[in-house]
Design a protein around this motif. Structure first.
Motif, short mmCIF file in Angstrom:
data_model
loop_
_atom_site.label_atom_id
_atom_site.label_comp_id
_atom_site.label_asym_id
_atom_site.label_seq_id
_atom_site.Cartn_x
_atom_site.Cartn_y
_atom_site.Cartn_z
N ALA A 63 40.09 -11.13 -15.17
CA ALA A 63 40.92 -10.16 -14.63
C ALA A 63 41.19 -10.14 -13.29
O ALA A 63 42.13 -9.79 -12.73
N GLN A 64 40.10 -10.10 -12.40
CA GLN A 64 39.89 -10.38 -11.14
C GLN A 64 40.71 -11.49 -10.57
O GLN A 64 41.67 -11.04 -9.64
N VAL A 65 40.75 -12.62 -11.23
CA VAL A 65 41.72 -13.54 -10.55
C VAL A 65 43.27 -13.26 -10.99
O VAL A 65 43.93 -13.58 -10.24
N LEU A 66 43.52 -12.76 -12.12
CA LEU A 66 44.88 -12.38 -12.19
C LEU A 66 45.27 -11.27 -11.38
O LEU A 66 46.74 -11.45 -11.11
N ALA A 67 44.60 -10.35 -10.97
CA ALA A 67 45.11 -9.17 -10.29
C ALA A 67 45.19 -9.79 -8.95
O ALA A 67 46.17 -9.48 -8.24
N ASP A 68 44.18 -10.68 -8.43
CA ASP A 68 44.31 -11.24 -7.14
C ASP A 68 45.84 -12.04 -7.14
O ASP A 68 46.16 -12.13 -5.79
N ALA A 69 46.15 -12.51 -8.03
CA ALA A 69 47.52 -13.30 -8.22
C ALA A 69 48.68 -12.42 -8.00
O ALA A 69 49.75 -12.98 -8.30
N GLY A 70 48.57 -11.09 -8.23
CA GLY A 70 49.54 -9.91 -8.20
C GLY A 70 49.94 -9.57 -9.50
O GLY A 70 50.69 -8.76 -9.58
N HIS A 71 49.34 -9.82 -10.43
CA HIS A 71 49.51 -9.17 -11.55
C HIS A 71 48.86 -7.80 -12.05
O HIS A 71 47.87 -7.52 -11.08
N ARG A 72 49.32 -7.11 -12.88
CA ARG A 72 48.78 -5.71 -13.24
C ARG A 72 47.99 -5.63 -14.40
O ARG A 72 48.65 -6.12 -15.43
N VAL A 73 46.79 -5.51 -14.17
CA VAL A 73 46.00 -5.83 -15.45
C VAL A 73 45.22 -4.67 -16.10
O VAL A 73 44.82 -3.92 -15.30
N THR A 74 45.20 -4.62 -17.30
CA THR A 74 44.60 -3.30 -17.99
C THR A 74 43.50 -4.01 -19.19
O THR A 74 44.30 -4.70 -19.89
N ILE A 75 42.36 -3.40 -19.32
CA ILE A 75 41.39 -4.01 -19.99
C ILE A 75 41.30 -2.97 -21.05
O ILE A 75 40.79 -1.87 -20.46
N ALA A 76 41.27 -3.27 -22.26
CA ALA A 76 41.05 -2.19 -23.27
C ALA A 76 39.55 -2.28 -23.80
O ALA A 76 39.25 -3.39 -24.27
N ALA A 77 38.63 -1.63 -23.28
CA ALA A 77 37.16 -1.80 -23.43
C ALA A 77 36.67 -0.68 -24.30
O ALA A 77 37.15 0.28 -24.64
N PRO A 78 35.45 -1.02 -25.13
CA PRO A 78 35.10 -0.14 -26.36
C PRO A 78 34.29 1.08 -25.15
O PRO A 78 34.00 2.22 -26.05
N HIS A 79 33.84 1.13 -23.82
CA HIS A 79 33.20 2.17 -23.32
C HIS A 79 33.75 2.12 -21.85
O HIS A 79 34.34 1.21 -21.27
N PRO A 80 33.56 3.45 -21.26
CA PRO A 80 34.02 3.57 -19.93
C PRO A 80 33.28 2.62 -18.93
O PRO A 80 32.04 1.98 -19.24
N SER A 81 33.92 2.33 -18.06
CA SER A 81 33.33 1.44 -16.90
C SER A 81 33.56 1.96 -15.60
O SER A 81 34.48 2.40 -15.11
#
Length: 272
Positions: free
Chosen positions: A29-47
């Protein structure tokens, strides 16, 4: 081109209690975001994790799928979400490998073990059929995934003509590819940094048996006298323990066993 990318973490945490797969997803996710993409992680717990361009949510994963152009899945995806993404034209990227390592899990040895494994394999097969792209972590994985795609009927002359290297189907993204981990380590408290060879390296036994018995021992041998001491923090089966000791002997890496742990390091031969 910036894309809206959803990462479906499934049961894997992406927070301060994350494990190996959670860490893998966070780094991707970090690498994708650094490349300019908008990333959403659907996770089982808050972070509490934050990074520019990344949002972590516990909202229903289907909402994430419905707002993204691309979704990334793991070895335990919700198959209804996979089918929904495919049906609605959302591109699917599978960060996965053939489910061989799962055979090590004790949950597969019980009464329901065979059915649990069949379910895991079925999820893998579905991703082979639906994924627009696959990520692999090693050259061995790359070869096995290509073979699986052939078996699944996903390989053709058209794919080869598009790119003989098949990079449009499979990408090798090794573990530790991101520079963010090094940046985080550089900000660590100086008092917590240890000098070379002055620490114990806790090890749970290395990679799966079908790959290699002990790559860490090879690393110790190459490091030489400056290598840290290694403690093996689990009770291996007699056969696996013999394999470790035999390799340690071949490499000239000392071993000594005491209590419930084994200690490995470089130096004066081997012991048992």
């Amino acid at each position: 081109m910036s894309r809206r990318i959803g990462i479906l973490a499934g049961p894997y945490r992406v927070d301060d209690q994350l494990g190996g797969i959670g860490l893998r997803l966070w780094e991707i996710a970090q690498v994708l975001a650094d490349a300019g993409h908008r990333v959403t992680i659907a996770a089982p717990h808050p972070s509490p994790f934050t990074h520019p361009g990344i949002r972590i949510t516990t909202a229903p994963a289907r909402k994430v799928v419905d707002t993204c152009e691309v979704v990334l899945t793991t070895d335990l995806p919700d198959t209804t979400l996979l089918l929904h993404a495919h049906r609605t034209g959302v591109r699917i990227v599978a960060e996965n490998a053939p489910p061989v390592e799962h055979l090590h899990y004790t949950t597969l040895t019980g009464d329901d073990g065979a059915e649990l494994y069949r379910d895991t394999v079925a999820r893998w097969r579905l991703q082979l059929l639906l994924a627009d792209h696959l990520l692999v972590r090693s050259e061995a994985e790359h070869a096995s995934v290509l073979g699986a795609l052939v078996t699944a009927g996903r390989m053709s002359v058209a794919h080869h003509q598009t790119d003989p290297g098949l990079a449009h189907l499979v990408s090798l993204v090794p573990l530790g590819f991101t520079r963010h981990a090094a940046a985080t380590a550089a900000t660590a408290d100086a008092a917590a940094v240890v000098t070379e060879g002055a620490c114990d390296l806790l090890w749970n036994g290395g990679v799966w048996d079908y790959c290699h018995p002990a790559p860490v021992l090879t690393a110790l041998a190459r490091l030489g006298p400056g290598a840290p001491v290694l403690r093996l923090m689990y009770a291996p089966s007699p056969g696996r323990r013999r394999a470790l000791e035999e390799q340690a002997g071949r490499l000239g890496v000392a071993t000594c066993c005491g209590g419930r742990t084994n200690r490995w390091g470089t130096g004066s031969g081997t012991g048992g």
